[in-house]
Write an enzyme that holds these catalytic residues in place. Structure first.
Site, PDB file in Angstrom:
ATOM      1  N   HIS A  78       0.971  -1.177  -0.155  1.00  0.00           N
ATOM      2  CA  HIS A  78       0.078  -0.106   0.021  1.00  0.00           C
ATOM      3  C   HIS A  78       1.159   1.162   0.078  1.00  0.00           C
ATOM      4  O   HIS A  78       0.876   2.122   0.931  1.00  0.00           O
ATOM      5  CB  HIS A  78      -1.056  -0.247   1.310  1.00  0.00           C
ATOM      6  CG  HIS A  78      -1.969  -1.162   0.891  1.00  0.00           C
ATOM      7  ND1 HIS A  78      -2.624  -1.783   2.139  1.00  0.00           N
ATOM      8  CD2 HIS A  78      -2.687  -1.351  -0.003  1.00  0.00           C
ATOM      9  CE1 HIS A  78      -3.446  -2.450   1.803  1.00  0.00           C
ATOM     10  NE2 HIS A  78      -3.557  -2.484   0.419  1.00  0.00           N
ATOM     11  N   HIS A 137      -0.050  -9.854   3.075  1.00  0.00           N
ATOM     12  CA  HIS A 137      -1.329  -9.909   3.695  1.00  0.00           C
ATOM     13  C   HIS A 137      -1.957 -11.450   3.459  1.00  0.00           C
ATOM     14  O   HIS A 137      -3.075 -11.472   3.939  1.00  0.00           O
ATOM     15  CB  HIS A 137      -2.237  -8.898   4.075  1.00  0.00           C
ATOM     16  CG  HIS A 137      -2.398  -7.759   2.940  1.00  0.00           C
ATOM     17  ND1 HIS A 137      -2.095  -6.714   2.815  1.00  0.00           N
ATOM     18  CD2 HIS A 137      -2.794  -8.389   1.751  1.00  0.00           C
ATOM     19  CE1 HIS A 137      -2.349  -6.233   1.601  1.00  0.00           C
ATOM     20  NE2 HIS A 137      -2.824  -7.086   0.796  1.00  0.00           N
ATOM     21  N   CYS A 196       3.218 -12.908   4.867  1.00  0.00           N
ATOM     22  CA  CYS A 196       3.893 -12.813   6.083  1.00  0.00           C
ATOM     23  C   CYS A 196       3.669 -14.073   7.125  1.00  0.00           C
ATOM     24  O   CYS A 196       2.565 -14.448   7.333  1.00  0.00           O
ATOM     25  CB  CYS A 196       3.598 -11.618   6.662  1.00  0.00           C
ATOM     26  SG  CYS A 196       4.570 -11.258   8.386  1.00  0.00           S
ATOM     27  N   GLU A 207      -6.546  -9.185   4.230  1.00  0.00           N
ATOM     28  CA  GLU A 207      -5.787 -10.323   5.191  1.00  0.00           C
ATOM     29  C   GLU A 207      -7.116 -10.925   6.082  1.00  0.00           C
ATOM     30  O   GLU A 207      -6.857 -12.084   6.105  1.00  0.00           O
ATOM     31  CB  GLU A 207      -4.972  -9.475   6.277  1.00  0.00           C
ATOM     32  CG  GLU A 207      -4.290 -10.291   7.205  1.00  0.00           C
ATOM     33  CD  GLU A 207      -3.679  -9.723   8.507  1.00  0.00           C
ATOM     34  OE1 GLU A 207      -3.245  -8.573   8.102  1.00  0.00           O
ATOM     35  OE2 GLU A 207      -4.102 -10.163   9.553  1.00  0.00           O
ATOM     36  N   THR A 263      -3.833  -8.810  12.008  1.00  0.00           N
ATOM     37  CA  THR A 263      -2.488  -8.390  12.514  1.00  0.00           C
ATOM     38  C   THR A 263      -2.196  -7.237  12.811  1.00  0.00           C
ATOM     39  O   THR A 263      -1.520  -6.686  13.911  1.00  0.00           O
ATOM     40  CB  THR A 263      -1.417  -8.848  11.760  1.00  0.00           C
ATOM     41  OG1 THR A 263      -1.572  -8.366  10.470  1.00  0.00           O
ATOM     42  CG2 THR A 263      -1.216 -10.578  11.485  1.00  0.00           C
ATOM     43  N   SER A 267      -3.068   2.913   2.974  1.00  0.00           N
ATOM     44  CA  SER A 267      -2.517   1.964   4.138  1.00  0.00           C
ATOM     45  C   SER A 267      -3.094   2.273   5.344  1.00  0.00           C
ATOM     46  O   SER A 267      -3.159   3.250   5.858  1.00  0.00           O
ATOM     47  CB  SER A 267      -0.956   2.307   4.128  1.00  0.00           C
ATOM     48  OG  SER A 267      -0.441   1.825   5.437  1.00  0.00           O
ATOM     49  N   ASN A 302      -2.767   0.758   8.351  1.00  0.00           N
ATOM     50  CA  ASN A 302      -1.925   0.987   9.596  1.00  0.00           C
ATOM     51  C   ASN A 302      -1.159   2.548   9.443  1.00  0.00           C
ATOM     52  O   ASN A 302      -0.808   2.842  10.477  1.00  0.00           O
ATOM     53  CB  ASN A 302      -0.968  -0.176   9.443  1.00  0.00           C
ATOM     54  CG  ASN A 302       0.239  -0.017   8.651  1.00  0.00           C
ATOM     55  OD1 ASN A 302       1.316   0.667   8.644  1.00  0.00           O
ATOM     56  ND2 ASN A 302       0.461  -0.879   7.491  1.00  0.00           N
ATOM     57  N   SER A 355       4.395  -0.123   5.268  1.00  0.00           N
ATOM     58  CA  SER A 355       4.781  -0.223   3.684  1.00  0.00           C
ATOM     59  C   SER A 355       5.365   0.801   3.148  1.00  0.00           C
ATOM     60  O   SER A 355       5.651   1.454   1.935  1.00  0.00           O
ATOM     61  CB  SER A 355       3.581  -0.414   2.855  1.00  0.00           C
ATOM     62  OG  SER A 355       2.573   0.101   3.033  1.00  0.00           O
TER      63      SER A 355
HETATM   64  S1  SF4 Z   1       2.770  -5.738   9.611  1.00  0.00           S
HETATM   65 FE1  SF4 Z   1       3.424  -7.238  10.693  1.00  0.00          FE
HETATM   66  S2  SF4 Z   1       1.942  -8.952   9.926  1.00  0.00           S
HETATM   67 FE2  SF4 Z   1       1.935  -7.361   8.754  1.00  0.00          FE
HETATM   68  S3  SF4 Z   1       3.370  -7.868   6.772  1.00  0.00           S
HETATM   69 FE3  SF4 Z   1       4.385  -6.420   8.284  1.00  0.00          FE
HETATM   70  S4  SF4 Z   1       5.529  -7.979   9.758  1.00  0.00           S
HETATM   71 FE4  SF4 Z   1       3.885  -8.928   8.720  1.00  0.00          FE
END
Ligand code: SF4
Length: 290
Positions: A43, A78, A100, A130, A171, A227, A229, A271
């Site tokens: 992302h 993911h 992952c 994911e 995750t 993204s 996260n 990312s």
């Molecule tokens: S954030 Fe964590 S779960 Fe997601 S790809 Fe990265 S290491 Fe893996």
């Protein structure tokens, strides 16, 4: 007085994204024909454009596949749902699995719980790939819970149904969400088996961002607008009470953001490449005249 710039400890690729990037670059270096990823590899628009220039094409989920016989298709960090995996194989694709290991752990946890008679609840966003890769392995009676209101509705149903409940996490969710959902289920007398599959890298990045936010006048969170996260990091910084901007590119930094600002903290999503963080530092210095 020069501007103080502090960069968070983990502000660029997490190990899972780094591994997917290395696998992809290796494939592209040896490519003899088309190489696909299933959806954009990560992302981040700048990285995706660079990979496209190097020859990586993205297969669009839900669209008709081109001829995939013998063609490498990279599975993103993911993961992928079981039906899509089956369909790609039926089309003759050679899957390159860059899922992952932490995501695989969540997939396995869901499968184990379902296989041993638990009704599985997956905490996360129902549309995230994911989560789709997890629910496909979580049995027929699976529920996705993305917030505390949904957890309340799930609890109302769960008290009426016999059998234990197993909880698995996307995750990238926060421990706050996990803790509040589990407390709510416990408060209704529901027996819960919790598999904490939250990624430790994400959790650490969130803690660092919250801590850094307390020490600076302004936070810049660098990463793709798509993204989740990165968006979550920006929300965490804002919630800590500091003025926060989520930027995708350093050129977005406006001089007026730095008015009356003595210190800036920088963090980035899982990312976000490290060169983008370096460019953000350079742009800040340029704007501040450091
Ligand atoms: S954030 Fe964590 S779960 Fe997601 S790809 Fe990265 S290491 Fe893996």
């Amino acid at each position: 007085m020069s501007l103080e710039i502090l960069v968070a400890r983990d502000s660029s690729f997490c190990p899972g994204v780094d591994r997917a990037m290395r696998k992809t670059e290796k494939k592209l270096a040896r490519k003899k024909g088309p190489v696909y990823s299933f959806g954009p590899l990560i992302h981040n628009p700048q990285v995706v454009s660079g990979l496209r220039r190097a020859g990586l094409e993205a297969l669009e989920p839900e669209s008709e596949y081109p001829d995939l016989r013998g063609v490498p298709v990279i599975i993103r960090s993911h993961g992928i749902d079981i039906e899509t995996e089956r369909s790609l194989k039926e089309h003759g694709a050679k899957l390159v699995d860059a899922t992952c290991n932490t995501v695989k752990r969540a997939q396995r946890a869901a499968q184990e719980l379902a296989d041993t008679g638990f009704r599985v609840a997956v905490l996360g966003s129902p549309h995230h790939p994911e989560v789709r890769s997890i629910i496909g392995r979580a049995g027929a009676d699976v529920t996705v819970i993305s917030n505390i209101e949904e957890a309340g509705r799930f609890a109302e149903e769960a008290v009426r149904k016999p059998g234990p409940v197993g909880v698995v996490c996307q995750t990238t969710i926060s421990h706050n969400l996990l803790d509040s959902v589990v407390s709510l289920l416990h408060s209704r007398g529901i027996v819960v088996e919790v598999r904490d599959t939250i990624c430790k890298w994400v959790a650490r990045r969130q803690e660092d961002a919250a801590e850094l936010s307390k020490r600076v006048d302004l936070m810049l969170v660098v990463g793709g607008r798509n993204s989740s996260n990165t968006a979550q990091l920006a929300a965490i910084c804002s919630a800590a009470g500091v003025s926060t901007h989520h930027i995708e590119d350093p050129s977005e930094i406006m001089p007026e953001w730095l008015e009356g600002v003595a210190s800036v903290g920088i963090t980035g999503g899982a990312s976000t490449p490290d060169w983008l963080i370096d460019e953000t530092v350079a742009r800040l210095k340029e704007v501040a005249g450091n």
